[in-house]
Scaffold this active site. Structure first.
Site, mmCIF file in Angstrom:
data_model
loop_
_atom_site.group_PDB
_atom_site.id
_atom_site.type_symbol
_atom_site.label_atom_id
_atom_site.label_comp_id
_atom_site.label_asym_id
_atom_site.label_seq_id
_atom_site.Cartn_x
_atom_site.Cartn_y
_atom_site.Cartn_z
ATOM 1 N N LYS A 102 -11.251 -11.500 -16.382
ATOM 2 C CA LYS A 102 -11.585 -11.738 -17.792
ATOM 3 C C LYS A 102 -10.976 -13.040 -18.336
ATOM 4 O O LYS A 102 -11.640 -13.800 -19.034
ATOM 5 C CB LYS A 102 -11.072 -10.546 -18.616
ATOM 6 N N GLU A 114 4.193 -11.155 -6.278
ATOM 7 C CA GLU A 114 3.072 -11.288 -7.219
ATOM 8 C C GLU A 114 3.364 -10.698 -8.600
ATOM 9 O O GLU A 114 2.636 -10.955 -9.542
ATOM 10 C CB GLU A 114 1.804 -10.647 -6.626
ATOM 11 N N ASP A 155 -18.933 -11.922 -21.936
ATOM 12 C CA ASP A 155 -19.388 -11.890 -20.538
ATOM 13 C C ASP A 155 -20.873 -12.245 -20.428
ATOM 14 O O ASP A 155 -21.249 -13.123 -19.645
ATOM 15 C CB ASP A 155 -19.136 -10.509 -19.905
ATOM 16 N N GLY A 171 0.841 -1.198 0.000
ATOM 17 C CA GLY A 171 0.000 0.000 0.000
ATOM 18 C C GLY A 171 0.867 1.235 0.000
ATOM 19 O O GLY A 171 2.073 1.153 0.262
ATOM 20 N N HIS A 179 7.770 -7.774 -3.899
ATOM 21 C CA HIS A 179 6.447 -8.166 -4.417
ATOM 22 C C HIS A 179 6.534 -9.498 -5.173
ATOM 23 O O HIS A 179 6.854 -9.497 -6.355
ATOM 24 C CB HIS A 179 5.910 -7.069 -5.343
ATOM 25 N N CYS A 191 5.272 -6.156 1.475
ATOM 26 C CA CYS A 191 5.597 -4.727 1.438
ATOM 27 C C CYS A 191 4.964 -3.979 2.625
ATOM 28 O O CYS A 191 5.326 -4.221 3.762
ATOM 29 C CB CYS A 191 5.188 -4.146 0.083
ATOM 30 N N TYR A 192 3.975 -3.124 2.404
ATOM 31 C CA TYR A 192 3.309 -2.457 3.542
ATOM 32 C C TYR A 192 2.765 -3.508 4.508
ATOM 33 O O TYR A 192 2.783 -3.323 5.721
ATOM 34 C CB TYR A 192 2.170 -1.561 3.038
#
Ligand code: XMP
Length: 513
Positions: A369, A172, A228, A54, A170, A81-82
């Site tokens: 998606k 990710e 969708d 964050g 990070h 991180c944060y």
């Protein structure tokens, strides 16, 4: 019951990526804002928590706190991180204020043999991605250092007894080497979760859930032919069969053959209960003389609601409105600001549910998606539906620049068909984000045989993008552009010039209006 991870969002730009990586590892994950009630989070019975990064410093007034309750019920936690800093701060460690920000690659060395780095190759010199100001200066009691970088001594820490792990980098993001392995180690080796999330398990559980939610009620759903709404319809159809009523509104602003293609395909393959409403006349009448793009959008939006509402009311006893809302519409990257900033669901059909007094059913509200595409494949949909380019709700109205008339729509429709055909024939359709033609509101001089012509101009807009937020024009091979141009000029009556749009977004946009 299937294992679930909850990500507590402290406002990082990349929180969504954490959710995606965890799902890719086969575990269902959801993002909730850091302002959520910890009791509500606990009631969801997650097998692990991840605290996201964050933008705040723990020392800022108003920095989002970490509720102690999360640390008290023994759930395994990974701080990123944060998330690492707020863990250290809350548990009595010390967070050093930044003198400068570190943003970009760093070389991380794992220390000892922490299970978080099991099987990670060359873990003494791992390339990782950093984006932080502060860092943990002193570890809280009970924690040990499990990794450092040149700049940050405490770049990772853990307290195995409490199953709390944290990294400053990070895992990710794609720039962190073997980040997926590190996350998997947390999920499977540390938290002891079992992978159970896959698209086929989603189809089964979603059909069951939809059947329960709707009971013996009826659902109405606006089908556009896009992936969708199509996937949402097919899932609902599996759950409740003919009690799903699909409405396809032909607004006269569709591509060549689109109506027949969509309806034909869905009727043939899925036996959907479907009504096609021919509303071309009313849309085109209301658009007569309108050239302002925002006015066009408003007229089309209101008219759609009116037509759809009338059709829905004609279905006796309908109690639900089905929608293809996706997960990114449900959460926002700013969700750490609290629940009020979180929800922007059903923004696509603004006003419909309130106006119609129907309960919402959103079969895809948990999916990204690319996951919807996988569900479509799971449901047996063909490639041309799965990989269909996005098509705007207002359709060709925002691609006929200026006034909309039938003859101008016909010119655009024909030119656009050539673009679609050539993209598909050359194998480029799947490689680009969107490709289409635009009819410009001007005429230019040309020569055909011995005669001077004075005719319309078509612009080709073909772009690469990941999410439509930014885009760049596709470097399409010149011979494909040449074929599109010569076919359009030869085959589309009234066009004597074709130009190629070489602007990126920003500062341009993908659509011209
Ligand atoms: P822009 O032109 O803003 O487009 O770069 C980004 C993406 O959104 C689509 N788009 C729309 N979709 N209603 C829609 O449903 C609209 O009014 C609309 N305007 C743009 C566009 O096709 C692109 O994928």
């Amino acid at each position: 019951m299937q294992d679930k991870v909850i990500i507590i969002d402290f406002g990082s730009q990349v929180t969504q990526l954490i959710a995606r990586r965890i799902r890719e590892a086969g575990v269902y994950s959801e993002i909730h804002p850091c302002t959520s009630d910890p009791a509500a989070i606990k009631a969801m019975n997650p097998g692990a928590l991840v605290l996201s990064g964050g933008p705040s410093s723990v020392h800022d007034a108003g920095a989002p706190p970490l509720p102690k309750a999360y640390l008290e019920w023994g759930v395994p936690i990974l701080g990123i991180c944060y998330g690492m800093q707020i863990l250290a701060h809350t548990l009595g460690g010390e967070v050093s204020r930044a003198t400068d920000r570190e943003y970009g690659p760093a070389v991380f060395s794992a220390l000892g043999d922490c299970p978080l780095f099991d099987g990670v190759e060359h873990k003494d010199r791992l390339k990782v991605w950093m984006s932080h100001g502060d860092h943990v200066g002193r570890l809280p009691d009970g924690f040990s250092r499990i990794g450092s970088t040149g700049k940050v001594e405490n770049a990772a820490m853990c307290d195995p007894a409490r199953k709390i792990y944290a990294v400053q980098f990070h895992p990710e993001v794609a720039h962190t080497e073997q980040g997926a392995r590190i996350l998997s180690n947390f999920l499977f080796k540390i938290a002891g979760l079992k992978p159970g999330w896959s698209m086929s398990s989603f189809v089964d559980s979603s059909v069951k859930r939809l059947a329960e939610q709707v009971g013996d009620g009826k659902v109405v759903l606006g089908l556009s032919g896009g992936i969708d709404s199509t996937v949402a319809a097919v899932l609902l159809h599996r759950a409740i069969g003919k009690r799903l009523y699909c409405i396809f509104v032909d607004n006269g602003l569709l591509r060549m053959g689109e109506r027949e293609e969509v309806i034909g395909f869905l009727r043939e393959h899925f036996d959907l209960n479907m009504k096609c409403v021919d509303a071309q006349k009313i849309f085109l009448e209301r658009l007569t003389g309108v050239d302002d793009p925002e006015k066009k959008r408003k007229i089309i939006g209101h008219t759609f609601i009116e037509v759809f509402d009338r059709e829905a009311k004609a279905i006796e006893g309908v109690g639900f409105l089905g929608q293809g809302t996706l997960y990114p519409d449900v959460i926002e990257s700013v969700s750490f600001k609290g629940p009020s900033a979180v929800i922007k669901s059903h923004h696509n059909v603004g006003g419909l549910p309130e106006h119609m007094n129907l309960k919402l059913v959103e079969p895809l509200r948990e999916l990204f998606k690319d996951e919807v595409r996988k569900v479509a494949a799971e449901l047996g949909m063909p490639e041309n539906i799965i990989w269909r380019h996005p098509f705007p709700g207002p359709g060709l109205a925002i691609r006929v620049i200026g006034e909309i008339t039938e003859p101008r729509l016909d010119i655009l429709r024909h030119a656009d068909m050539v673009v679609q055909q050539e993209l598909r024939a050359s194998g480029w359709y799947r490689k680009v984000w969107q490709g289409f033609a635009v009819l410009l509101p001007l005429k230019t001089v040309g020569v055909m045989g011995d005669d001077r012509t004075y005719e319309h101009v078509i612009a080709l807009r073909i772009v690469d993008s990941l999410d439509a937020m930014t885009a760049d024009w596709t470097r399409l091979p010149a011979d494909i552009l040449a074929r599109m141009s010569s076919r359009i000029i030869n085959e589309v009556k009234g066009v004597n010039r074709v130009v190629f749009d070489i602007s990126s977004k920003p500062p341009s946009t993908i659509e011209w209006e």
